[in-house]
Scaffold this active site. Sequence first.
Site, PDB file in Angstrom:
ATOM      1  N   ASP A 171       0.855  -1.194   0.000  1.00 53.02           N
ATOM      2  CA  ASP A 171       0.000   0.000   0.000  1.00 53.02           C
ATOM      3  C   ASP A 171       0.885   1.237   0.000  1.00 53.02           C
ATOM      4  O   ASP A 171       2.023   1.202   0.487  1.00 53.02           O
ATOM      5  CB  ASP A 171      -0.906   0.007   1.244  1.00 53.02           C
ATOM      6  CG  ASP A 171      -2.177   0.824   1.019  1.00 53.02           C
ATOM      7  OD1 ASP A 171      -3.257   0.207   0.885  1.00 53.02           O
ATOM      8  OD2 ASP A 171      -2.095   2.074   0.974  1.00 53.02           O
ATOM      9  N   ASP A 187       4.164   3.029  -4.078  1.00 48.68           N
ATOM     10  CA  ASP A 187       3.250   3.794  -4.933  1.00 48.68           C
ATOM     11  C   ASP A 187       3.207   3.053  -6.262  1.00 48.68           C
ATOM     12  O   ASP A 187       4.212   3.016  -6.987  1.00 48.68           O
ATOM     13  CB  ASP A 187       3.796   5.220  -5.108  1.00 48.68           C
ATOM     14  CG  ASP A 187       2.952   6.032  -6.084  1.00 48.68           C
ATOM     15  OD1 ASP A 187       2.011   5.480  -6.693  1.00 48.68           O
ATOM     16  OD2 ASP A 187       3.259   7.232  -6.251  1.00 48.68           O
ATOM     17  N   SER A 203     -14.125  -2.237 -12.274  1.00 48.69           N
ATOM     18  CA  SER A 203     -15.344  -1.580 -11.777  1.00 48.69           C
ATOM     19  C   SER A 203     -16.444  -1.680 -12.816  1.00 48.69           C
ATOM     20  O   SER A 203     -16.165  -1.719 -14.029  1.00 48.69           O
ATOM     21  CB  SER A 203     -15.060  -0.106 -11.487  1.00 48.69           C
ATOM     22  OG  SER A 203     -16.257   0.580 -11.211  1.00 48.69           O
ATOM     23  N   TYR A 241     -12.120   8.221 -14.062  1.00 49.04           N
ATOM     24  CA  TYR A 241     -12.066   6.922 -13.383  1.00 49.04           C
ATOM     25  C   TYR A 241     -12.650   5.824 -14.278  1.00 49.04           C
ATOM     26  O   TYR A 241     -12.054   4.748 -14.425  1.00 49.04           O
ATOM     27  CB  TYR A 241     -12.842   7.014 -12.065  1.00 49.04           C
ATOM     28  CG  TYR A 241     -12.999   5.718 -11.328  1.00 49.04           C
ATOM     29  CD1 TYR A 241     -11.948   5.193 -10.572  1.00 49.04           C
ATOM     30  CD2 TYR A 241     -14.202   4.999 -11.355  1.00 49.04           C
ATOM     31  CE1 TYR A 241     -12.103   3.996  -9.878  1.00 49.04           C
ATOM     32  CE2 TYR A 241     -14.357   3.816 -10.667  1.00 49.04           C
ATOM     33  CZ  TYR A 241     -13.310   3.321  -9.928  1.00 49.04           C
ATOM     34  OH  TYR A 241     -13.450   2.139  -9.237  1.00 49.04           O
ATOM     35  N   LYS A 261     -10.807   2.410 -15.595  1.00 52.25           N
ATOM     36  CA  LYS A 261     -11.278   1.053 -15.291  1.00 52.25           C
ATOM     37  C   LYS A 261     -11.608   0.275 -16.562  1.00 52.25           C
ATOM     38  O   LYS A 261     -11.468  -0.947 -16.604  1.00 52.25           O
ATOM     39  CB  LYS A 261     -12.468   1.109 -14.328  1.00 52.25           C
ATOM     40  CG  LYS A 261     -12.070   1.545 -12.919  1.00 52.25           C
ATOM     41  CD  LYS A 261     -11.066   0.567 -12.289  1.00 52.25           C
ATOM     42  CE  LYS A 261     -10.745   0.896 -10.851  1.00 52.25           C
ATOM     43  NZ  LYS A 261      -9.932  -0.107 -10.168  1.00 52.25           N
TER      44      LYS A 261
HETATM   45  N1  LIG Z   1     -15.723   1.272  -3.028  1.00 49.00           N
HETATM   46  C1  LIG Z   1     -16.441   1.222  -4.138  1.00 49.00           C
HETATM   47  O1  LIG Z   1     -17.628   1.605  -4.183  1.00 49.00           O
HETATM   48  C2  LIG Z   1     -15.847   0.644  -5.397  1.00 49.00           C
HETATM   49  C3  LIG Z   1     -16.688   0.432  -6.511  1.00 49.00           C
HETATM   50  C4  LIG Z   1     -16.135  -0.099  -7.664  1.00 49.00           C
HETATM   51  C5  LIG Z   1     -14.802  -0.427  -7.714  1.00 49.00           C
HETATM   52  N2  LIG Z   1     -14.008  -0.203  -6.626  1.00 49.00           N
HETATM   53  C6  LIG Z   1     -12.594  -0.537  -6.726  1.00 49.00           C
HETATM   54  O2  LIG Z   1     -12.253  -1.383  -5.642  1.00 49.00           O
HETATM   55  C7  LIG Z   1     -10.882  -1.151  -5.275  1.00 49.00           C
HETATM   56  C8  LIG Z   1     -10.767  -0.851  -3.791  1.00 49.00           C
HETATM   57  O3  LIG Z   1     -11.542   0.267  -3.471  1.00 49.00           O
HETATM   58  P1  LIG Z   1     -11.780   0.687  -1.949  1.00 49.00           P
HETATM   59  O4  LIG Z   1     -13.140   1.284  -1.905  1.00 49.00           O
HETATM   60  O5  LIG Z   1     -11.418  -0.421  -1.039  1.00 49.00           O
HETATM   61  O6  LIG Z   1     -10.711   1.889  -1.831  1.00 49.00           O
HETATM   62  P2  LIG Z   1      -9.967   2.529  -0.558  1.00 49.00           P
HETATM   63  O7  LIG Z   1      -9.649   3.931  -0.945  1.00 49.00           O
HETATM   64  O8  LIG Z   1     -10.750   2.314   0.694  1.00 49.00           O
HETATM   65  O9  LIG Z   1      -8.631   1.674  -0.505  1.00 49.00           O
HETATM   66  C9  LIG Z   1      -7.694   1.774  -1.556  1.00 49.00           C
HETATM   67  C10 LIG Z   1      -6.304   1.476  -1.018  1.00 49.00           C
HETATM   68  O10 LIG Z   1      -5.374   1.679  -2.086  1.00 49.00           O
HETATM   69  C11 LIG Z   1      -4.279   2.426  -1.597  1.00 49.00           C
HETATM   70  N3  LIG Z   1      -3.673   3.202  -2.680  1.00 49.00           N
HETATM   71  C12 LIG Z   1      -4.156   4.331  -3.275  1.00 49.00           C
HETATM   72  N4  LIG Z   1      -3.289   4.787  -4.173  1.00 49.00           N
HETATM   73  C13 LIG Z   1      -2.226   3.956  -4.171  1.00 49.00           C
HETATM   74  C14 LIG Z   1      -1.006   3.921  -4.886  1.00 49.00           C
HETATM   75  N5  LIG Z   1      -0.676   4.875  -5.779  1.00 49.00           N
HETATM   76  N6  LIG Z   1      -0.144   2.913  -4.634  1.00 49.00           N
HETATM   77  C15 LIG Z   1      -0.444   1.953  -3.726  1.00 49.00           C
HETATM   78  N7  LIG Z   1      -1.574   1.946  -3.002  1.00 49.00           N
HETATM   79  C16 LIG Z   1      -2.459   2.939  -3.223  1.00 49.00           C
HETATM   80  C17 LIG Z   1      -4.889   3.330  -0.521  1.00 49.00           C
HETATM   81  O11 LIG Z   1      -3.898   3.801   0.395  1.00 49.00           O
HETATM   82  C18 LIG Z   1      -5.897   2.412   0.127  1.00 49.00           C
HETATM   83  O12 LIG Z   1      -5.349   1.666   1.189  1.00 49.00           O
HETATM   84  C19 LIG Z   1     -10.395  -0.026  -6.195  1.00 49.00           C
HETATM   85  O13 LIG Z   1      -9.753  -0.593  -7.316  1.00 49.00           O
HETATM   86  C20 LIG Z   1     -11.673   0.651  -6.612  1.00 49.00           C
HETATM   87  O14 LIG Z   1     -11.518   1.338  -7.829  1.00 49.00           O
HETATM   88  C21 LIG Z   1     -14.494   0.319  -5.475  1.00 49.00           C
END
Ligand SMILES: NC(=O)c1ccc[n+]([C@@H]2O[C@H](COP(=O)([O-])OP(=O)(O)OC[C@H]3O[C@@H](n4cnc5c(N)ncnc54)[C@H](O)[C@@H]3O)[C@@H](O)[C@H]2O)c1
Length: 261
Positions: free
Chosen positions: A43, A65, A145, A159, A163
Amino acid sequence: MASIETLFGMHGKVALVTGGGRGVGRAVCELFAQAGARIAVCDIDETTAREVAGALPDAAGYRVDISNEDEVERTFAQAAERFGRLDALVHVAAIFPKRDFLTMTAAQWDEIQAVNTRGTFLVMREAIKAMKAGGRGGAIVNISSTSGERASVTNNSGYGASKAATTNLTRSMAIETAEVGIRINAVLPGAVATEGAKAATERMKDDGLQIGGPMTGAGRMPLGRVGQPLEIATACLFLASDASSYVTGISLPVDGGFLVS
Ligand SMILES: NC(=O)c1ccc[n+]([C@@H]2O[C@H](COP(=O)([O-])OP(=O)(O)OC[C@H]3O[C@@H](n4cnc5c(N)ncnc54)[C@H](O)[C@@H]3O)[C@@H](O)[C@H]2O)c1
């Protein structure tokens, strides 16, 4: 007949999880550890990566990152040194800032694509290299997504484009890695209750942007609720384990029925 343990278990296997510090990624780390996997928790937030890893039986946390090529290469090398093999990549990390299309700057556009599109390319590339070198095949699960398939909510164009790229990279590389036993699939969440989703909605309100679009419409979420991180993680376990040994290149919606509504 094969046992549940043989099909869905991850004993003896190593999984690298991006975005493992919270939300969906954290649920993946915890579920995969229960299934017996050793985990490289990656992370950009080093504190949460280490916290999650510290609570698991055999895991290590790494700060990376995913948009940075050197950092991604270094992290895969460190994980290889620590664990000695790589069987699964579950690529979860992404950013989802909501932005108005007409006022979005090129720098803001590039930021989303750097993390979500370039980051996906980089972690897939390093995982495929490691799995090929191991000679045992492997499984990659990209969290994409429903927004990559269909316009879901407003102010989400950058976004959605990123995706769509993630889902397409999944398909492109699935046909190129099949012969070496690497399966690559995508999971398409709809709406999931996570800290990241909550923060994005709050920021959107602060920026004066409207929350709208098909996903917010009446009847568009047939199961009538948002999903929980564990409900995404279970789909990942299916696609990373031998239970899905004949599945590659698919996009599995886990969206409460949004895409068919
Ligand atoms: N939550 C939703 O409604 C939703 C819907 C569709 C898709 N998604 C996808 O599900 C996945 C997880 O989403 P989430 O809601 O758990 O997000 P979140 O923001 O709660 O967690 C994302 C994690 O990724 C880490 N991160 C961000 N940028 C980074 C980078 N450059 N390098 C390394 N780590 C990095 C963050 O620190 C965090 O711990 C994502 O791919 C998101 O696009 C989420």
